[in-house]
Each structure stands twice: as C-alpha cells, then as structure tokens.
Design a protein around this motif. Structure first.
Motif, PDB file in Angstrom:
ATOM      1  N   PRO A  18       0.847  -1.200   0.000  1.00  9.95           N
ATOM      2  CA  PRO A  18       0.000   0.000   0.000  1.00  9.95           C
ATOM      3  C   PRO A  18       0.877   1.242   0.000  1.00  9.95           C
ATOM      4  O   PRO A  18       1.849   1.321   0.749  1.00  9.95           O
ATOM      5  CB  PRO A  18      -0.771  -0.115   1.323  1.00  9.95           C
ATOM      6  CG  PRO A  18       0.065  -0.973   2.207  1.00  9.95           C
ATOM      7  CD  PRO A  18       0.853  -1.887   1.301  1.00  9.95           C
ATOM      8  N   ALA A  20       0.105   5.311   0.148  1.00 13.16           N
ATOM      9  CA  ALA A  20      -0.861   6.409   0.211  1.00 13.16           C
ATOM     10  C   ALA A  20      -0.303   7.647  -0.473  1.00 13.16           C
ATOM     11  O   ALA A  20       0.889   7.745  -0.737  1.00 13.16           O
ATOM     12  CB  ALA A  20      -1.190   6.713   1.665  1.00 13.16           C
ATOM     13  N   ASN A  68      -5.467  -0.767   3.243  1.00 14.31           N
ATOM     14  CA  ASN A  68      -4.543  -0.384   4.316  1.00 14.31           C
ATOM     15  C   ASN A  68      -5.019   0.901   4.988  1.00 14.31           C
ATOM     16  O   ASN A  68      -5.472   1.827   4.315  1.00 14.31           O
ATOM     17  CB  ASN A  68      -3.146  -0.162   3.711  1.00 14.31           C
ATOM     18  CG  ASN A  68      -2.165   0.421   4.707  1.00 14.31           C
ATOM     19  OD1 ASN A  68      -1.906   1.624   4.745  1.00 14.31           O
ATOM     20  ND2 ASN A  68      -1.614  -0.439   5.532  1.00 14.31           N
ATOM     21  N   GLY A 215      13.136  -2.402   0.899  1.00 17.87           N
ATOM     22  CA  GLY A 215      14.342  -2.453   0.091  1.00 17.87           C
ATOM     23  C   GLY A 215      14.389  -3.609  -0.891  1.00 17.87           C
ATOM     24  O   GLY A 215      15.425  -3.824  -1.521  1.00 17.87           O
ATOM     25  N   GLY A 236       7.216  -1.923  -2.671  1.00 16.95           N
ATOM     26  CA  GLY A 236       6.652  -0.585  -2.787  1.00 16.95           C
ATOM     27  C   GLY A 236       7.375   0.238  -3.834  1.00 16.95           C
ATOM     28  O   GLY A 236       6.933   0.376  -4.976  1.00 16.95           O
ATOM     29  N   THR A 237       8.547   0.720  -3.460  1.00 19.29           N
ATOM     30  CA  THR A 237       9.300   1.658  -4.296  1.00 19.29           C
ATOM     31  C   THR A 237       9.458   1.214  -5.751  1.00 19.29           C
ATOM     32  O   THR A 237       9.315   2.021  -6.676  1.00 19.29           O
ATOM     33  CB  THR A 237      10.700   1.871  -3.666  1.00 19.29           C
ATOM     34  OG1 THR A 237      10.501   2.402  -2.355  1.00 19.29           O
ATOM     35  CG2 THR A 237      11.559   2.788  -4.484  1.00 19.29           C
TER      36      THR A 237
HETATM   37  C1  LIG Z   1       5.162   6.303  -1.680  1.00 17.31           C
HETATM   38  C2  LIG Z   1       4.971   5.356  -0.553  1.00 17.31           C
HETATM   39  C3  LIG Z   1       3.798   5.437   0.203  1.00 17.31           C
HETATM   40  C4  LIG Z   1       3.583   4.518   1.239  1.00 17.31           C
HETATM   41  N1  LIG Z   1       2.396   4.553   1.918  1.00 17.31           N
HETATM   42  C5  LIG Z   1       2.109   3.581   2.813  1.00 17.31           C
HETATM   43  C6  LIG Z   1       0.812   3.470   3.380  1.00 17.31           C
HETATM   44  O1  LIG Z   1      -0.089   4.252   3.082  1.00 17.31           O
HETATM   45  N2  LIG Z   1       0.591   2.480   4.260  1.00 17.31           N
HETATM   46  C7  LIG Z   1       1.563   1.562   4.599  1.00 17.31           C
HETATM   47  O2  LIG Z   1       1.296   0.653   5.384  1.00 17.31           O
HETATM   48  N3  LIG Z   1       2.794   1.638   4.066  1.00 17.31           N
HETATM   49  C8  LIG Z   1       3.074   2.617   3.180  1.00 17.31           C
HETATM   50  N4  LIG Z   1       4.306   2.639   2.573  1.00 17.31           N
HETATM   51  C9  LIG Z   1       5.293   1.582   2.902  1.00 17.31           C
HETATM   52  C10 LIG Z   1       5.022   0.381   2.006  1.00 17.31           C
HETATM   53  O3  LIG Z   1       3.786  -0.191   2.311  1.00 17.31           O
HETATM   54  C11 LIG Z   1       6.113  -0.688   2.139  1.00 17.31           C
HETATM   55  O4  LIG Z   1       6.303  -1.044   3.475  1.00 17.31           O
HETATM   56  C12 LIG Z   1       7.430  -0.206   1.557  1.00 17.31           C
HETATM   57  O5  LIG Z   1       7.217   0.458   0.350  1.00 17.31           O
HETATM   58  C13 LIG Z   1       8.348  -1.392   1.324  1.00 17.31           C
HETATM   59  O6  LIG Z   1       9.659  -0.988   1.059  1.00 17.31           O
HETATM   60  P1  LIG Z   1      10.178  -0.579  -0.417  1.00 17.31           P
HETATM   61  O7  LIG Z   1       9.557   0.740  -0.696  1.00 17.31           O
HETATM   62  O8  LIG Z   1      11.642  -0.500  -0.242  1.00 17.31           O
HETATM   63  O9  LIG Z   1       9.731  -1.658  -1.350  1.00 17.31           O
HETATM   64  C14 LIG Z   1       4.566   3.552   1.546  1.00 17.31           C
HETATM   65  C15 LIG Z   1       5.734   3.496   0.785  1.00 17.31           C
HETATM   66  C16 LIG Z   1       5.944   4.375  -0.257  1.00 17.31           C
HETATM   67  C17 LIG Z   1       7.204   4.260  -1.077  1.00 17.31           C
END
Ligand SMILES: Cc1cc2nc3c(=O)[nH]c(=O)nc-3n(C[C@H](O)[C@H](O)[C@H](O)COP(=O)(O)O)c2cc1C
Length: 343
Positions: A18, A20, A68, A215, A236-237
């Motif tokens: 997720p 946001a 979420n 990551g 996510g990223t």
């Molecule tokens: C732009 C962005 C917005 C995010 N928003 C939320 C969110 O609304 N709720 C949440 O549980 N995690 C949020 N996260 C964290 C992600 O759910 C996730 O844990 C994370 O992206 C994983 O790591 P990575 O970005 O290195 O893949 C967000 C991450 C990013 C990059």
C-alpha cells in the motif's frame, strides 16, 4: 506460501505494498492481481467515501485485494516547537502564496472510525494497519466479518504486541523501506537492521506468518527473504514508476534521475520518520523538524501538493526505499512477475 494467502487465490508470493498519497490506484491493485499477486488500496489520507469508491472499482474486477489504514498513534507536537518549525519552513511555501507560518495545529485521526465502520458494513478480503495497532475490539470485529487482519511491525517487540492484539499476519518492515516507517514509536528513528536479520528477530518472538518489506528490488532479494522464513515479499518503491502507479510526474521523474543517488530518513515532511530521496527540503529541514504527526503532515501538505503541481521535486516528499534505482517504467504485472522469478 501461507494457507491464508493461498486461500485468497494468490499464486505469487510477491505482493504490491500500500502506498498512500496517490501511487496505489485501483488500477495498480488490479494489475497486481493479474500477476497472481495481492495489491492494497491505500486508505490513508482518504475519506471513508473516497475509499469506498476505490473499493467498488476494484471489486468490479472480482479480484482479491486488501485495504490499508493508518491506525491512530498520534504524537502531539508542542505549540512552541510547531510554530517555530512553521516559521522555519515558511520560505518554502511563499512561492506558492502559502503562509505556512500562520498555519494552525491540526491533530486528527485520519477518520479512522469512519473507515473501520465502512469496512465492517461492507467487508473486504484483507485489511492492514500501519503506524499503530488498533484496539482488540476492532481487530476481532474485522476477523468476525471474515477479513484477514495484517499488522505492520518494525521490531520483535511490536510483533509481540501485534500477536497479542490478534493480528493474523505481520508485515515485517525494515528501515530500508520507502515512505513512512510503521514504527509504533515515531519519536525514535528506527534502527537500520537488515531485513533478513529483522525477520529472524521477529520469528524468534512470535509464530505469526510474516510478509517481508523494505528495500526489496531484485529477484535474488525476494528469494533471500523467502528462504529466511517470510511467506511473501512486499514491494513498494520498485512499483512507483509503473504505468498504473498514481505517483505524480515530477516524482516519477525524480526516481528516474541518476543524480538522485541517496535516500534519507526524515521527519521534515510529516513529523514521522520516513525514507525519501534526498532533496533540498530534506537537506535543509531534516535536522530541524520536531516530532509531531499528524500536525507536521498537515502543515507541509499544501506545500508538497503545490510543488508537485508545479513540477518542483525539491519540495516534494519523494518517498523511496533503498532499492529506488530498480524502479522501472513498466506495467506493474511485469515488475511483480520478474521479482517473483517468473520472467
Ligand atoms: C510512496 C509510498 C507510500 C507509502 N504509503 C504507505 C501506506 O499508506 N501504508 C503503509 O502501510 N505503508 C506505506 N508505505 C510503505 C510500504 O507499504 C512498504 O512497506 C514499503 O514500500 C516497502 O519498502 P520498499 O519501498 O523499499 O519496497 C509507503 C511506501 C511508499 C514508497
């Protein structure tokens, strides 16, 4: 893969996180499902009604999905620290006609009760929480409604609390993750424990199934966390530049810019620790920002939106994890399939 996830109809252990603030669109969630994965609508910052509209859109495609929410865990900021910081960042709002120095302190709970009510009256397959652990009444009610309840944790202690609260599954989030840390104690900057090590610590504390996040950017890193005991990996990223991602054009462009080679953990944009690509705003204000969520989020939000609308990446919260270099402009299903080692 864990039975609860398999029962949802998933065939891939690589889930779409997720995100946001725009990136997680209904299209991204549907695209994830087309790869046998699970995607999440991001209910954070949305009204119950706006979230319900997105749920209707995804449901029309008859695919599994999650929602979420930010569970309330406010850290109130002192008025003096708030107004001092508002005056400090005032020059960043001026180009957009914003008087940040005069902004009032807004503390709210992101309409949590309204969204829970909507999710109980019209249940969805999966609900996940971050920032806080909701009261056991909320978790029990969702489970009674047939919803799988997922809790983000960033330490073994938090995992114990989530298990006691009755969560079905954990997202174990390392500090490498992009965006806000799900930490329950946002006054502390989370330690940079490598994800595999964190999975081991959580596994030693509780027996709940784990989804690894933070990551993950290559098929090898996914294989590694699955071998370390995670049932699934969450990305996510690396999805932020996907065609279905609703990240703004200047945000996508910043992710593609090779000169942006560092991420930092900062409270400057929201008062809560979050990992972002370094920019002028993080350089200037990371050392000065007080702890205070959601008050600092509300303070800086109009500036972030104006900067995104005018295409200035130096004042946008460019949330990104350490794997940001691997974010590609491709269909989300391709990215998820490749990370699952199937392409
Ligand atoms: C732009 C962005 C917005 C995010 N928003 C939320 C969110 O609304 N709720 C949440 O549980 N995690 C949020 N996260 C964290 C992600 O759910 C996730 O844990 C994370 O992206 C994983 O790591 P990575 O970005 O290195 O893949 C967000 C991450 C990013 C990059």
């Amino acid at each position: 893969m864990n039975a609860a996830l398999r029962n949802l109809g998933l065939s891939s252990p690589v889930l779409a996180a997720p995100m946001a603030g725009g990136p997680s669109t209904p299209q991204l969630v549907v695209a994830a499902a087309s790869a046998g994965s699970l995607g999440f609508l991001a209910g954070g910052y949305r009204s119950g009604e706006a979230l319900a509209e997105q749920i209707t859109e995804v449901r029309a495609e008859s695919v599994p999905f999650g929602v979420n929410l930010f569970a309330p865990n406010p850290v109130a900021v002192g008025p003096e620290a708030f107004h001092r910081y508002a005056r400090t960042i005032q020059p960043e709002g001026s180009p957009y006609g914003l008087n940040l120095a005069a902004a009032p302190i807004v503390e709210d709970d992101d309409r949590f009760a309204e969204k829970i009510e909507a999710l109980l009256s019209d249940p969805v397959p999966v609900v996940s929480f971050t920032f806080g652990i909701p009261g056991p009444g909320v978790i029990a009610a969702l489970r009674r409604a047939g919803t799988l309840v997922v809790q983000t944790v960033t330490s073994a202690d938090e995992a114990r609390l989530a298990a006691e609260a009755g969560a079905d599954l954990l997202v174990v989030q390392a500090s490498a993750a992009g965006g806000h840390s799900g930490t329950l104690t946002p006054s502390d900057i989370p330690p940079e424990t490598p994800l595999v090590e964190l999975l081991g610590q959580v596994r030693a504390a509780v027996s709940l199934p784990m989804v690894a996040a933070g990551g993950l950017a290559t098929p090898a890193s996914v294989t590694e966390v699955l071998a370390a005991g995670a049932e699934a990996a969450m990305i996510g990223t690396v999805l932020l530049r996907a065609g279905e991602s609703g990240a703004s054009p200047p945000y996508k462009a910043a992710l593609a810019d090779p000169s942006r080679d560092r991420t930092v953990v900062t409270r400057a944009f929201t008062g809560r620790p979050a990992r972002a690509l370094r920019n002028e705003f993080t350089d200037r204000y990371t050392p000065l920002a007080p702890v205070g969520y959601p008050a600092l989020h509300h303070l800086a939000s109009p500036m972030r939106k104006a900067a995104a609308a005018s295409g200035n990446p130096e004042r946008i919260n460019l949330w990104a994890g350490t794997g940001h270099r691997y974010a590609t402009a491709e269909p989300a299903a391709h990215i998820l399939t490749r990370l699952a080692g199937r392409a």
